[in-house]
Write a protein that holds these residues in place. Structure first.
Motif, PDB file in Angstrom:
ATOM      1  N   UNK A   1       9.001  13.001 -14.260  1.00 42.52           N
ATOM      2  CA  UNK A   1       8.944  11.631 -14.979  1.00 42.52           C
ATOM      3  C   UNK A   1       8.851  10.373 -14.283  1.00 42.52           C
ATOM      4  N   UNK A   2       9.248  10.621 -12.681  1.00 44.27           N
ATOM      5  CA  UNK A   2       8.871   9.405 -11.857  1.00 44.27           C
ATOM      6  C   UNK A   2       8.102   9.637 -10.906  1.00 44.27           C
ATOM      7  N   UNK A   3       7.761   8.620 -10.098  1.00 47.19           N
ATOM      8  CA  UNK A   3       6.985   8.862  -8.826  1.00 47.19           C
ATOM      9  C   UNK A   3       7.678   8.142  -7.733  1.00 47.19           C
ATOM     10  N   UNK A   4       8.079   8.497  -6.748  1.00 49.40           N
ATOM     11  CA  UNK A   4       8.753   7.659  -5.367  1.00 49.40           C
ATOM     12  C   UNK A   4       7.387   7.351  -4.629  1.00 49.40           C
ATOM     13  N   UNK A   5       7.267   6.350  -4.391  1.00 51.27           N
ATOM     14  CA  UNK A   5       6.254   5.566  -3.614  1.00 51.27           C
ATOM     15  C   UNK A   5       6.933   5.053  -2.309  1.00 51.27           C
ATOM     16  N   UNK A   6       6.385   5.782  -1.422  1.00 53.03           N
ATOM     17  CA  UNK A   6       6.837   5.225   0.079  1.00 53.03           C
ATOM     18  C   UNK A   6       6.051   4.220   0.535  1.00 53.03           C
ATOM     19  N   UNK A   7       6.248   2.965   1.043  1.00 49.33           N
ATOM     20  CA  UNK A   7       5.435   1.919   1.632  1.00 49.33           C
ATOM     21  C   UNK A   7       6.088   1.389   2.471  1.00 49.33           C
ATOM     22  N   UNK A   8       5.449   0.480   3.587  1.00 49.28           N
ATOM     23  CA  UNK A   8       5.736  -0.052   4.797  1.00 49.28           C
ATOM     24  C   UNK A   8       5.873  -1.805   4.498  1.00 49.28           C
ATOM     25  N   UNK A   9       6.921  -2.044   5.011  1.00 52.08           N
ATOM     26  CA  UNK A   9       7.169  -3.517   5.053  1.00 52.08           C
ATOM     27  C   UNK A   9       7.028  -3.985   6.416  1.00 52.08           C
ATOM     28  N   UNK A  10       6.714  -5.133   6.551  1.00 50.06           N
ATOM     29  CA  UNK A  10       6.316  -5.568   8.044  1.00 50.06           C
ATOM     30  C   UNK A  10       7.618  -6.282   8.447  1.00 50.06           C
ATOM     31  N   UNK A  11       8.773  -5.547   8.697  1.00 53.29           N
ATOM     32  CA  UNK A  11       9.968  -5.845   9.534  1.00 53.29           C
ATOM     33  C   UNK A  11      10.707  -4.601   9.963  1.00 53.29           C
ATOM     34  N   UNK A  12      11.204  -4.826  11.061  1.00 57.21           N
ATOM     35  CA  UNK A  12      11.952  -3.705  11.539  1.00 57.21           C
ATOM     36  C   UNK A  12      12.935  -3.282  10.933  1.00 57.21           C
ATOM     37  N   UNK A  13      13.370  -1.937  10.770  1.00 56.57           N
ATOM     38  CA  UNK A  13      14.494  -1.425  10.246  1.00 56.57           C
ATOM     39  C   UNK A  13      15.992  -2.126  10.520  1.00 56.57           C
ATOM     40  N   UNK A  14      16.599  -2.346   9.483  1.00 58.08           N
ATOM     41  CA  UNK A  14      18.017  -2.690   9.895  1.00 58.08           C
ATOM     42  C   UNK A  14      18.858  -1.786  10.645  1.00 58.08           C
ATOM     43  N   UNK A  15      19.061  -2.363  11.737  1.00 60.49           N
ATOM     44  CA  UNK A  15      19.879  -1.635  12.764  1.00 60.49           C
ATOM     45  C   UNK A  15      21.538  -2.129  12.632  1.00 60.49           C
ATOM     46  N   UNK A  16      21.915  -1.745  11.509  1.00 67.48           N
ATOM     47  CA  UNK A  16      23.426  -2.283  11.194  1.00 67.48           C
ATOM     48  C   UNK A  16      24.255  -0.985  11.310  1.00 67.48           C
ATOM     49  N   UNK A  17      25.353  -0.946  11.979  1.00 63.48           N
ATOM     50  CA  UNK A  17      26.066   0.362  12.219  1.00 63.48           C
ATOM     51  C   UNK A  17      26.445   1.097  10.729  1.00 63.48           C
TER      52      UNK A  17
ATOM     53  N   UNK B   1       0.709  -1.151   0.131  1.00 65.74           N
ATOM     54  CA  UNK B   1       0.000  -0.013  -0.108  1.00 65.74           C
ATOM     55  C   UNK B   1       0.781   1.240   0.010  1.00 65.74           C
ATOM     56  N   UNK B   2       0.674   2.232  -0.889  1.00 66.36           N
ATOM     57  CA  UNK B   2       1.314   3.574  -1.129  1.00 66.36           C
ATOM     58  C   UNK B   2       0.883   4.096   0.274  1.00 66.36           C
ATOM     59  N   UNK B   3       1.959   4.787   1.045  1.00 69.53           N
ATOM     60  CA  UNK B   3       1.573   5.454   2.148  1.00 69.53           C
ATOM     61  C   UNK B   3       1.619   7.045   1.847  1.00 69.53           C
ATOM     62  N   UNK B   4       2.949   7.370   1.000  1.00 72.46           N
ATOM     63  CA  UNK B   4       2.988   8.609   0.579  1.00 72.46           C
ATOM     64  C   UNK B   4       3.594   8.471  -0.862  1.00 72.46           C
ATOM     65  N   UNK B   5       3.202   9.462  -1.781  1.00 72.21           N
ATOM     66  CA  UNK B   5       3.874   9.431  -3.158  1.00 72.21           C
ATOM     67  C   UNK B   5       4.408  10.766  -3.476  1.00 72.21           C
ATOM     68  N   UNK B   6       5.393  10.780  -4.057  1.00 67.57           N
ATOM     69  CA  UNK B   6       6.198  11.978  -4.252  1.00 67.57           C
ATOM     70  C   UNK B   6       6.330  12.147  -5.898  1.00 67.57           C
ATOM     71  N   UNK B   7       5.647  12.912  -6.543  1.00 65.92           N
ATOM     72  CA  UNK B   7       5.858  13.224  -7.870  1.00 65.92           C
ATOM     73  C   UNK B   7       6.921  14.048  -8.386  1.00 65.92           C
ATOM     74  N   UNK B   8       7.583  13.347  -9.284  1.00 63.20           N
ATOM     75  CA  UNK B   8       8.999  14.024  -9.780  1.00 63.20           C
ATOM     76  C   UNK B   8       8.869  14.417 -11.189  1.00 63.20           C
TER      77      UNK B   8
END
Ligand SMILES: Nc1ncnc2c1ncn2[C@@H]1O[C@H](COP(=O)(O)OP(=O)(O)OP(=O)(O)O)[C@@H](O)[C@H]1O
Ligand SMILES: [Mg+2]
Length: 406
Positions: A321-337, A312-319
């Motif tokens: 020629x392109x569109x950035x689609x921000x979406x959520x995935x069901x996993x915690x962010x990678x916490x690598x240094x 599901x698109x949370x946010x869309x940024x129309x540029x």
């Protein structure tokens, strides 16, 4: 013109900061080399050591066939352009351009010739009689560039020369710099923390982190085959998406499983990344570039064989020629240094996005033909030939030539 070679170059500042750590770099004659990395990684220090403005604590620097460790800046035959260029306010553009040459007691006719040529090249002909106060920011920066050009040095050293200009001017100056380099072919070392500048200007780009060289390669190779999580996260805009994943065997062959999705991993990927098969049944970090997604609906044809991710698109940024689609995935962010450090570019606004508990925010860059709107479901196609895999502990790219056997 000359090559520039750094051999095991160290810089330890009074107080013990190791700003540059065992740097090895071979800059070819005529090459445009960009030094890039987050704030404080040692870019300016490295450049200033090449220029002779900073002593080196260890190692050797050569320009052409001369070791220059103990040569003062004026004898190194290089020209520097800084972020804060200082033009002489009481002199005209012409006088500013000629000033350095006059100091060197160059014959008047030769000075006039060089000033004319440089002014023409930089599109400054009609401003020669003006004083700096009557010029725009971009025009002033071009005068600063011109002062370096008229000297016809063996190399240009530039430290974020465009960072004081507004975005539009920066783009046009970037184009001028490219043309200029093509025309003059002078060896150039260019410092920036703007990875777009690095990608568009550099013949090769050297990525630094905490004084340590991470990778030096062509922009395309850095983008396609980053050596580790840090380079993967730092180069490319929007940044690569990361997630903790597991490489599994499934009916059709190998697959990578994460956040309830399972993407097939093509056989060719195992062939390209020696050692990846060792990770079957194990955890690793998966990386997917925003540009390796497409809206499955808009992407008829070319991406027919790609894997699909319903989301599901949370946010869309129309540029445009392109569109950035921000979406959520069901996993915690990678916490690598390394992924954290790569985001720390000093001036990014993206970091201001709200954290969302145990979900990660990903970006897909899709064609503007996509009609996706915020809150809508979208099926994203993923090019599974461009998946990136990293070791969870070391952060090294699995199967990268530089890492095989490490
Ligand atoms: N004169 C100095 N004395 C002591 N430490 C210094 C000095 N100059 C720089 N440093 C330190 O050395 C490290 C590298 O600094 P440097 O200026 O080379 O970074 P940079 O990559 O150019 O960063 P930026 O993108 O912010 O310009 C930093 O930790 C900085 O604080
Ligand atoms: Mg700097």
């Amino acid at each position: 013109m000359a090559s520039i070679v750094l051999r095991n170059v160290d810089k330890i500042y009074a107080g013990g900061v190791k700003a540059v750590n065992g740097l090895n770099l071979d800059i070819k004659d005529g090459e445009f080399m960009v030094l890039v990395g987050p704030s404080g990684c040692g870019k300016s220090t490295a450049l200033r050591m090449i220029a002779g403005l900073e002593d080196i604590s260890g190692g050797e620097i050569s320009i052409g066939d001369r070791v220059v460790n103990h040569l003062p800046p004026k004898d190194r035959d290089i020209a520097m352009v800084f972020q804060n260029y200082a033009l002489y306010p009481h002199m005209t553009v012409e006088e500013n351009l000629a000033f350095g040459l006059k100091l060197r007691k160059m014959p008047k006719a030769e000075i006039a010739k060089r000033v004319q040529e440089a002014a023409k090249m930089l599109g400054l002909d009609q401003y020669l009689k003006r004083k700096p106060a009557a010029l725009s920011g971009g025009q002033r920066q071009r005068v600063a560039m011109g002062r370096a050009i008229v000297r016809e040095p063996q190399a240009f050293l530039m430290d974020e020369p465009l960072s004081n200009l507004d975005a539009k001017l920066r783009v046009s100056m970037r184009a001028s710099l490219n043309t200029l380099h093509e025309r003059l072919g002078v060896t150039t070392v260019y410092v920036t923390h703007d990875q777009v500048e690095a990608m568009t200007l550099g013949d090769r780009v050297c990525v630094l982190r905490d004084g340590l060289l991470q990778q030096v390669d062509t922009p395309q190779n850095l983008f396609d085959s980053p050596v580790n999580l840090f380079v993967a996260g730092f180069m490319g805009s929007p940044s690569m998406n990361f997630v903790n994943a597991e490489l599994v065997r499934s009916d059709g062959g190998a697959a990578v499983a994460f956040a309830g999705y399972k993407l097939p991993v093509p056989d060719s990927t195992f062939a390209e990344k020696p050692g990846l098969d060792q990770y079957l049944g194990k955890k690793l970090i998966l990386g997917i570039r925003p540009s390796d997604f497409e809206d499955a609906v808009a992407a008829n044809g070319s991406s027919g064989g790609w894997a699909r991710i319903p989301t599901r698109a949370e946010v869309t940024e129309e540029l445009g020629s392109e569109i950035n689609v921000l979406f959520l995935i069901d996993a915690p962010p990678v916490e690598h240094k390394d992924t954290v450090a790569a985001q720390d570019t000093g001036d990014d606004e993206e970091a201001a996005l709200p954290l969302v508990g145990d979900k990660s925010l990903w970006t897909a860059r899709v064609n503007a033909r996509s009609h996706v709107r915020p809150g809508q479901n979208i099926e994203l196609a993923v090019d599974t030939h461009n998946l990136h895999f990293f070791d969870t502990d070391s952060g090294l790219a699995i199967g990268h030539p530089a890492n095989v056997g490490r």
